[in-house]
Design a protein around this motif. Structure first.
Motif, PDB file in Angstrom:
ATOM      1  N   PHE A   1      -7.152 -86.986 -66.766  1.00  0.00           N
ATOM      2  CA  PHE A   1      -7.131 -86.127 -65.574  1.00  0.00           C
ATOM      3  C   PHE A   1      -7.547 -84.702 -65.931  1.00  0.00           C
ATOM      4  O   PHE A   1      -8.386 -84.086 -65.261  1.00  0.00           O
ATOM      5  CB  PHE A   1      -5.721 -86.159 -64.989  1.00  0.00           C
ATOM      6  N   LEU A   2      -7.024 -84.183 -67.029  1.00  0.00           N
ATOM      7  CA  LEU A   2      -7.306 -82.806 -67.429  1.00  0.00           C
ATOM      8  C   LEU A   2      -8.707 -82.656 -68.017  1.00  0.00           C
ATOM      9  O   LEU A   2      -9.350 -81.621 -67.840  1.00  0.00           O
ATOM     10  CB  LEU A   2      -6.256 -82.334 -68.436  1.00  0.00           C
TER      11      LEU A   2
ATOM     12  N   LEU B   1     -11.571 -79.978 -66.860  1.00  0.00           N
ATOM     13  CA  LEU B   1     -12.208 -79.062 -67.802  1.00  0.00           C
ATOM     14  C   LEU B   1     -13.730 -79.152 -67.730  1.00  0.00           C
ATOM     15  O   LEU B   1     -14.426 -78.128 -67.730  1.00  0.00           O
ATOM     16  CB  LEU B   1     -11.724 -79.370 -69.219  1.00  0.00           C
ATOM     17  N   GLU B   2     -14.240 -80.358 -67.648  1.00  0.00           N
ATOM     18  CA  GLU B   2     -15.692 -80.534 -67.586  1.00  0.00           C
ATOM     19  C   GLU B   2     -16.279 -79.939 -66.316  1.00  0.00           C
ATOM     20  O   GLU B   2     -17.376 -79.388 -66.309  1.00  0.00           O
ATOM     21  CB  GLU B   2     -16.038 -82.024 -67.676  1.00  0.00           C
ATOM     22  N   GLU B   3     -15.521 -80.033 -65.218  1.00  0.00           N
ATOM     23  CA  GLU B   3     -16.012 -79.505 -63.946  1.00  0.00           C
ATOM     24  C   GLU B   3     -16.027 -77.987 -63.912  1.00  0.00           C
ATOM     25  O   GLU B   3     -16.666 -77.389 -63.054  1.00  0.00           O
ATOM     26  CB  GLU B   3     -15.138 -80.029 -62.793  1.00  0.00           C
ATOM     27  N   HIS B   4     -15.310 -77.358 -64.861  1.00  0.00           N
ATOM     28  CA  HIS B   4     -15.157 -75.901 -64.803  1.00  0.00           C
ATOM     29  C   HIS B   4     -15.804 -75.182 -65.987  1.00  0.00           C
ATOM     30  O   HIS B   4     -15.434 -74.064 -66.308  1.00  0.00           O
ATOM     31  CB  HIS B   4     -13.674 -75.541 -64.706  1.00  0.00           C
TER      32      HIS B   4
ATOM     33  N   LEU C   1      -1.839 -76.021 -71.538  1.00  0.00           N
ATOM     34  CA  LEU C   1      -1.338 -75.034 -70.590  1.00  0.00           C
ATOM     35  C   LEU C   1      -1.432 -75.554 -69.154  1.00  0.00           C
ATOM     36  O   LEU C   1      -0.504 -75.382 -68.353  1.00  0.00           O
ATOM     37  CB  LEU C   1      -2.130 -73.731 -70.734  1.00  0.00           C
ATOM     38  N   LEU C   2      -2.543 -76.203 -68.822  1.00  0.00           N
ATOM     39  CA  LEU C   2      -2.688 -76.774 -67.482  1.00  0.00           C
ATOM     40  C   LEU C   2      -1.625 -77.843 -67.226  1.00  0.00           C
ATOM     41  O   LEU C   2      -1.092 -77.954 -66.117  1.00  0.00           O
ATOM     42  CB  LEU C   2      -4.087 -77.370 -67.304  1.00  0.00           C
ATOM     43  N   LEU C   3      -1.329 -78.614 -68.269  1.00  0.00           N
ATOM     44  CA  LEU C   3      -0.288 -79.637 -68.135  1.00  0.00           C
ATOM     45  C   LEU C   3       1.042 -78.987 -67.775  1.00  0.00           C
ATOM     46  O   LEU C   3       1.756 -79.453 -66.872  1.00  0.00           O
ATOM     47  CB  LEU C   3      -0.164 -80.412 -69.439  1.00  0.00           C
TER      48      LEU C   3
END
Length: 508
Positions: A251-252, A256-259, A292-294
């Motif tokens: 999911f993360l 990350l790839e999209e951003h 950190l996102l987690l």
């Protein structure tokens, strides 16, 4: 080493430890440990924790006092069960207890301590916390994204109206709302379609993932306390953690790839930020960003949604208090618009309700563990270096020595003339610390408080509530399901009844 030899070695080691412990109990020495129940061989006091540890620890405190010493496996654990003892640890000795002990959750789910919640106290932790404080939780950041929170709450209100006569699983919809509100700030977009959550398998899956993480993180894993048994994974906790980590990591990774295309949202800032804390000028790694996102997705969504779910459950059980809150909001807000964050400071009774929910149903009943960097003395007792500290937030907020009728839902205790009119939840009043206190106080406290207040206010103002299947409010199940966060044992199933002008739900 064969398994038989290993087990024999483990048993001998345990018996030696137990004999030494009994010897220490009978031998007076100046380093007096806090009182507590006698540990079993090898496993120590792990059997004393029971099915719901914050309840069991509260019961032990009534027998042994508000400062407990336990031996969980081979680990010294001290438990603070009163406001005064918690203040000793989290204020007087805060610096000594600023780091986390080793644990399987941080190792297997939080990218091996690369996150902010479990990172050791030091430059990396300070840098991660500063990034969040500036870009997500500062007064400016909260004001800049106020419209996002209000829009997502308005979408929730429309979804509730759209449910018609259908039964609503309130906690799931609340989780969609809090997740989308956070995602729009972090990612620049929602993660769950239109935010309604109705029939959205992805939102169901995400909430299940977060809830599973909180349950696993709240487990007292035997391997954490008896390292020699860690490889056996006797409770299958490690196996479950690793499996869940793969799902979250996928999911993360997608996020990350999209951003990495230069969008100026929070994730893009993380990707470009320089690590000046260590003087090397290196960028944050992808692993540190995902960790950190987690933290943010797990701690910033489920805690708020579960707290609001408890709030509505309590108000359904206390219709006179619900009516009083609605009357306050009808007077201040009226019935021609939804509540906004600007209104919250004037909603005195609503704020008292939220404080009472934090008191009775703290989202984290046992504080995240801390570890003693050095020996110290608390209330005349010796606290060994390496001891794990747990603060029983749930027990403190129900302490009959502090609170009158502590098991009763009484928001008036926080109003002028009540017993605690000036108490706040921001770590200054140790009898009420749902977000913790000291250096490791919840970084997202300001955002969490705003979300809980706005969501509770909107649901109270915009709807009347009935339980599914005509259930009598007095028979509503209020049992707790233990995890890292305080979930309801059974989801709150309700019928929302709109009470404002119809056009209100169509705007926003």
């Amino acid at each position: 080493m064969t398994i038989l030899t290993f087990l024999l070695y483990t048993c001998i080691t345990g018996l030696v430890f137990y004999a030494l412990h009994l010897f220490n109990l009978r031998t007076p020495h100046r380093n007096r440990l806090p009182p507590g129940p006698t540990p079993w061989p090898i496993v120590g006091n792990l059997p004393h924790l029971g099915r719901v540890p914050h309840h069991s620890l509260a019961d032990l405190a009534t027998k042994y006092g508000p400062l407990l010493h336990l031996r969980l496996g081979f680990v010294d654990v001290v438990v603070a069960g009163s406001a005064s003892v918690a203040a000793q640890f989290l204020k007087v000795h805060d610096a000594n207890f600023a780091s986390r002990p080793p644990n399987s959750g941080a190792k297997h789910m939080a990218y091996n301590y690369q996150d902010m919640v479990f990172a050791p106290y030091g430059p990396k932790w300070r840098m991660l916390r500063k990034i969040c404080s500036v870009h997500l939780f500062s007064t400016k950041a909260l004001d800049d994204f106020r419209h996002v929170r209000q829009e997502e709450v308005a979408i929730l209100a429309r979804a509730l109206v759209g449910a018609g006569e259908s039964t609503v699983k309130l906690g799931q919809l609340l989780n969609v709302c809090t997740t989308n509100a956070l995602a729009r700030v972090m990612l620049g977009r929602r993660v769950f379609g239109d935010g309604s959550g109705g029939g959205d398998s992805k939102s169901d899956e995400f909430k299940d993932m977060v809830m599973e993480m909180m349950v696993l993180a709240g487990e007292f894993n035997i391997g954490d306390f008896i390292p020699a048994l860690d490889w056996l994974d006797l409770q299958s906790v490690t196996k479950k953690m690793k499996k869940l980590h793969v799902r979250f990591d996928s999911f993360l990774n997608t996020i990350l790839e999209e951003h990495k295309s230069g969008n100026m949202d929070f994730v893009s800032r993380l990707i470009s930020v320089k690590d000046d804390a260590d003087g090397q000028g290196g960028k944050l790694s992808d692993t540190e960003i995902k960790a950190l996102l987690l933290n943010l997705f797990a701690a910033g969504t489920d805690t708020s949604s579960s707290t609001v779910e408890w709030a509505i459950a309590e108000l359904i059980r206390h219709p006179q208090l619900l009516k009083q809150a609605q009357e306050e909001m009808d007077t201040i807000v009226g019935r021609d618009r939804l509540v906004t964050e600007v209104d919250l400071s004037r909603l005195t009774f609503l704020q008292a309700i939220v404080k009472e929910i934090f008191r009775l149903h703290p989202s984290t009943p046992l504080s995240l563990p801390r570890i003693a960097s050095d020996t110290c003395e608390v209330d005349g007792y010796y606290i060994p270096k390496g001891s794990t500290l747990l603060v029983n937030v749930w027990a403190i907020s129900r302490d009959p020595k502090i609170w009158s009728n502590p098991l009763e839902f009484q928001p008036t205790r926080f109003l002028p003339g009540g017993e605690k009119p000036d108490a706040d939840v921001k770590g200054n009043d140790f009898e009420l610390i749902p977000f913790g206190a000291g250096r490791r106080i919840c970084a997202g406290m300001s955002l969490g408080l705003k979300m809980v207040q706005l969501l509770t206010a909107t649901l109270v103002h915009a709807f009347d509530w009935e339980l599914a299947n005509g259930l009598d409010p007095d028979k509503l199940n209020m049992e707790e399901a233990y995890g890292l966060t305080l979930q309801r044992a059974t989801p709150l199933m309700v019928h929302p009844r709109p009470r404002l002008a119809p056009h209100v739900y169509q705007s926003g």
